[in-house]
Design a protein around this motif. Structure first.
Motif, PDB file in Angstrom:
ATOM      1  N   ALA A  85      -3.649 -25.194  -0.872  1.00  0.00           N
ATOM      2  CA  ALA A  85      -2.579 -24.390  -1.464  1.00  0.00           C
ATOM      3  C   ALA A  85      -1.377 -24.232  -0.527  1.00  0.00           C
ATOM      4  N   TYR A  86      -1.649 -23.999   0.755  1.00  0.00           N
ATOM      5  CA  TYR A  86      -0.531 -23.732   1.673  1.00  0.00           C
ATOM      6  C   TYR A  86       0.324 -24.971   1.927  1.00  0.00           C
ATOM      7  N   ILE A  87      -0.236 -26.150   1.650  1.00  0.00           N
ATOM      8  CA  ILE A  87       0.518 -27.399   1.866  1.00  0.00           C
ATOM      9  C   ILE A  87       1.260 -27.829   0.593  1.00  0.00           C
ATOM     10  N   PHE A  88       0.865 -27.266  -0.534  1.00  0.00           N
ATOM     11  CA  PHE A  88       1.349 -27.755  -1.828  1.00  0.00           C
ATOM     12  C   PHE A  88       2.877 -27.862  -1.907  1.00  0.00           C
ATOM     13  N   ASP A  89       3.562 -26.749  -1.596  1.00  0.00           N
ATOM     14  CA  ASP A  89       5.030 -26.741  -1.701  1.00  0.00           C
ATOM     15  C   ASP A  89       5.685 -27.652  -0.677  1.00  0.00           C
ATOM     16  N   ALA A  90       5.164 -27.625   0.562  1.00  0.00           N
ATOM     17  CA  ALA A  90       5.739 -28.469   1.617  1.00  0.00           C
ATOM     18  C   ALA A  90       5.635 -29.947   1.223  1.00  0.00           C
ATOM     19  N   HIS A  91       4.492 -30.299   0.647  1.00  0.00           N
ATOM     20  CA  HIS A  91       4.267 -31.684   0.224  1.00  0.00           C
ATOM     21  C   HIS A  91       5.238 -32.059  -0.908  1.00  0.00           C
ATOM     22  N   ALA A  92       5.399 -31.152  -1.870  1.00  0.00           N
ATOM     23  CA  ALA A  92       6.317 -31.430  -2.994  1.00  0.00           C
ATOM     24  C   ALA A  92       7.748 -31.598  -2.491  1.00  0.00           C
ATOM     25  N   LEU A  93       8.148 -30.776  -1.530  1.00  0.00           N
ATOM     26  CA  LEU A  93       9.512 -30.869  -0.992  1.00  0.00           C
ATOM     27  C   LEU A  93       9.682 -32.165  -0.204  1.00  0.00           C
ATOM     28  N   LYS A  94       8.666 -32.525   0.548  1.00  0.00           N
ATOM     29  CA  LYS A  94       8.768 -33.770   1.328  1.00  0.00           C
ATOM     30  C   LYS A  94       9.003 -34.954   0.392  1.00  0.00           C
ATOM     31  N   HIS A  95       8.244 -34.969  -0.722  1.00  0.00           N
ATOM     32  CA  HIS A  95       8.397 -36.083  -1.658  1.00  0.00           C
ATOM     33  C   HIS A  95       9.713 -36.027  -2.420  1.00  0.00           C
ATOM     34  N   ALA A  96      10.274 -34.829  -2.530  1.00  0.00           N
ATOM     35  CA  ALA A  96      11.550 -34.699  -3.240  1.00  0.00           C
ATOM     36  C   ALA A  96      12.708 -35.235  -2.405  1.00  0.00           C
ATOM     37  N   ILE A  97      12.534 -35.280  -1.083  1.00  0.00           N
ATOM     38  CA  ILE A  97      13.657 -35.727  -0.240  1.00  0.00           C
ATOM     39  C   ILE A  97      13.398 -37.044   0.479  1.00  0.00           C
ATOM     40  N   LYS A  98      12.246 -37.673   0.184  1.00  0.00           N
ATOM     41  CA  LYS A  98      12.021 -38.929   0.916  1.00  0.00           C
ATOM     42  C   LYS A  98      12.435 -40.126   0.074  1.00  0.00           C
ATOM     43  N   GLY A  99      12.803 -41.193   0.752  1.00  0.00           N
ATOM     44  CA  GLY A  99      13.161 -42.413   0.024  1.00  0.00           C
ATOM     45  C   GLY A  99      14.537 -42.330  -0.601  1.00  0.00           C
ATOM     46  N   ALA A 100      14.821 -43.258  -1.473  1.00  0.00           N
ATOM     47  CA  ALA A 100      16.153 -43.325  -2.083  1.00  0.00           C
ATOM     48  C   ALA A 100      16.302 -42.228  -3.124  1.00  0.00           C
ATOM     49  N   GLY A 101      17.403 -41.519  -3.053  1.00  0.00           N
ATOM     50  CA  GLY A 101      17.654 -40.477  -4.053  1.00  0.00           C
ATOM     51  C   GLY A 101      16.834 -39.232  -3.777  1.00  0.00           C
ATOM     52  N   THR A 102      17.414 -38.093  -4.085  1.00  0.00           N
ATOM     53  CA  THR A 102      16.751 -36.815  -3.850  1.00  0.00           C
ATOM     54  C   THR A 102      16.421 -36.203  -5.192  1.00  0.00           C
ATOM     55  N   ASN A 103      15.250 -35.570  -5.293  1.00  0.00           N
ATOM     56  CA  ASN A 103      14.889 -34.896  -6.536  1.00  0.00           C
ATOM     57  C   ASN A 103      15.353 -33.442  -6.450  1.00  0.00           C
ATOM     58  N   GLU A 104      16.608 -33.216  -6.861  1.00  0.00           N
ATOM     59  CA  GLU A 104      17.201 -31.876  -6.757  1.00  0.00           C
ATOM     60  C   GLU A 104      16.436 -30.856  -7.581  1.00  0.00           C
ATOM     61  N   LYS A 105      15.844 -31.326  -8.664  1.00  0.00           N
ATOM     62  CA  LYS A 105      15.101 -30.434  -9.560  1.00  0.00           C
ATOM     63  C   LYS A 105      13.957 -29.722  -8.821  1.00  0.00           C
ATOM     64  N   VAL A 106      13.250 -30.484  -7.987  1.00  0.00           N
ATOM     65  CA  VAL A 106      12.122 -29.916  -7.238  1.00  0.00           C
ATOM     66  C   VAL A 106      12.625 -28.936  -6.177  1.00  0.00           C
ATOM     67  N   LYS A 232      22.769 -25.479 -11.712  1.00  0.00           N
ATOM     68  CA  LYS A 232      21.328 -25.385 -12.006  1.00  0.00           C
ATOM     69  C   LYS A 232      20.618 -24.481 -11.006  1.00  0.00           C
ATOM     70  N   LEU A 233      21.016 -24.593  -9.732  1.00  0.00           N
ATOM     71  CA  LEU A 233      20.375 -23.785  -8.691  1.00  0.00           C
ATOM     72  C   LEU A 233      20.718 -22.303  -8.847  1.00  0.00           C
ATOM     73  N   LEU A 234      22.005 -21.991  -9.060  1.00  0.00           N
ATOM     74  CA  LEU A 234      22.400 -20.582  -9.236  1.00  0.00           C
ATOM     75  C   LEU A 234      21.719 -19.977 -10.465  1.00  0.00           C
ATOM     76  N   LEU A 235      21.652 -20.741 -11.543  1.00  0.00           N
ATOM     77  CA  LEU A 235      20.970 -20.241 -12.750  1.00  0.00           C
ATOM     78  C   LEU A 235      19.491 -19.987 -12.481  1.00  0.00           C
ATOM     79  N   ALA A 236      18.857 -20.898 -11.747  1.00  0.00           N
ATOM     80  CA  ALA A 236      17.434 -20.726 -11.426  1.00  0.00           C
ATOM     81  C   ALA A 236      17.224 -19.467 -10.585  1.00  0.00           C
ATOM     82  N   VAL A 237      18.132 -19.241  -9.626  1.00  0.00           N
ATOM     83  CA  VAL A 237      18.017 -18.051  -8.770  1.00  0.00           C
ATOM     84  C   VAL A 237      18.158 -16.781  -9.611  1.00  0.00           C
ATOM     85  N   VAL A 238      19.148 -16.757 -10.490  1.00  0.00           N
ATOM     86  CA  VAL A 238      19.355 -15.574 -11.341  1.00  0.00           C
ATOM     87  C   VAL A 238      18.142 -15.346 -12.244  1.00  0.00           C
TER      88      VAL A 238
END
Length: 318
Positions: A85-106, A232-238
């Motif tokens: 569980a404690y690695i779940f988010d870190a792992h998802a973020l790593k995959h969102a920023i690795k390689g070509a293109g960034t997954n801004e949604k994640v 999208k980010l500001l809306l998600a925060v609100v």
């Protein structure tokens, strides 16, 4: 205290579960039913114990076996459930920023919805696991005001929730009004600072005051005044400040609505919230979309993947 659909299974026997899983995957063909039943009804801590027993008993890596025996979305879901569980988010973020293109949604989904304590934990784990600084990685892959807002959220310096100063509420609401609706162009910095650093209870009051002053919900203003990833980010925060379960209910709804399913999002949310607030998310789902999450998953998915998701969902709320 938890509002998850998945809780500790009792009576729990890691060794017996490990043996059942080995039997289900040994030889020709796989007994998927046994695999999904065990992994969706044990909580994450128990799954880690099973993996450890599996290694001890058979000298094999449970996750590797799952990967070689299962396929497709069902495999992705089972492997996600096995991630500590404690690695779940870190792992998802790593995959969102690795390689070509960034997954801004994640990036948006995780950083907008996690508490400051959770964000601090994610940064620490990221450093330990990947020997890299999460903030450096994210700033290397993003730019502009979107990047600024992510960096503010990564600081995890939101004011603590202690009492609300009505004068400051009034002031912040006025500042937001002047930075958006009353201005030619938008002063994004003001939105970023206020939404990224003020306490949750303070901001909820600011949203009400903003509505009184301007006649608009803050979301409508953000929609008009900003665009792209920042919007999208500001809306998600609100939305998360208003209600995290409502935000995830909406995220799940749109992952399945219309043609095709965004399975990555569906899996990520179902797994990451299953022990936290999935019961609340189901409630919000029914309230806001007039149907049950269970039924939508049932219509939108199939096979063992569907069976496993429905078990995680914890039954229909009809």
């Amino acid at each position: 205290y938890t509002r998850g659909t998945v809780t500790a299974f009792a009576p729990f026997d890691a060794r017996a579960d490990a043996e059942a899983l080995r039997k289900a995957m040994k030889g020709m063909g796989t007994d998927e039913e046994t695999v999904l039943k065990i992994l969706t009804t044990r909580n994450n801590a128990q799954r880690q114990e099973i993996a450890s027993a599996f290694k001890t008993l058979f000298g094999r890596d449970l996750v590797d076996d799952l990967k070689s025996e299962l396929t497709g979305k069902f495999e992705t879901l089972m492997v996600s459930l096995m991630r500590p569980a404690y690695i779940f988010d870190a792992h998802a973020l790593k995959h969102a920023i690795k390689g070509a293109g960034t997954n801004e949604k994640v990036l948006t989904e995780i950083l907008a919805s996690r508490t400051p304590a959770e964000v601090q934990n994610i940064k620490q784990v990221y450093l330990q696991e990947y020997e890299a600084n999460l903030e450096d990685k994210i700033t290397g892959e993003t730019s502009g005001h979107f990047q600024r807002m992510l960096v503010v959220l990564l600081q995890a310096n939101r004011d603590p929730d202690v009492g609300v100063d009505e004068a400051l509420v009034e002031q912040d609401a006025q500042v937001l009004f002047r930075a958006g609706e009353l201005k030619w162009g938008t002063d994004e910095e003001k939105f970023i600072t206020i939404l990224g650093t003020r306490s949750i209870s303070h901001l909820r009051r600011v949203f009400d005051k903003y509505m009184t002053i301007s006649g608009f919900q803050l979301e409508e203003t953000i929609d008009r005044e900003t665009s792209g990833d920042l919007e999208k980010l500001l809306l998600a925060v609100v939305k998360c400040i208003r209600s995290v379960p409502a935000y995830f209910a909406e995220t799940l709804y749109y992952s399945m609505k219309g043609a095709g399913t965004d399975d990555d999002t569906l899996i990520r949310v179902m797994v990451s919230r299953s022990e936290i607030d999935l019961l609340d998310i189901k409630q919000e789902f029914r309230k806001n979309f007039a149907k049950s999450l269970y039924q939508m998953i049932q219509k939108d998915t199939s096979g063992d993947y569907r069976k496993a998701l429905l078990l995680l969902c914890g039954g229909d709320d009809e």
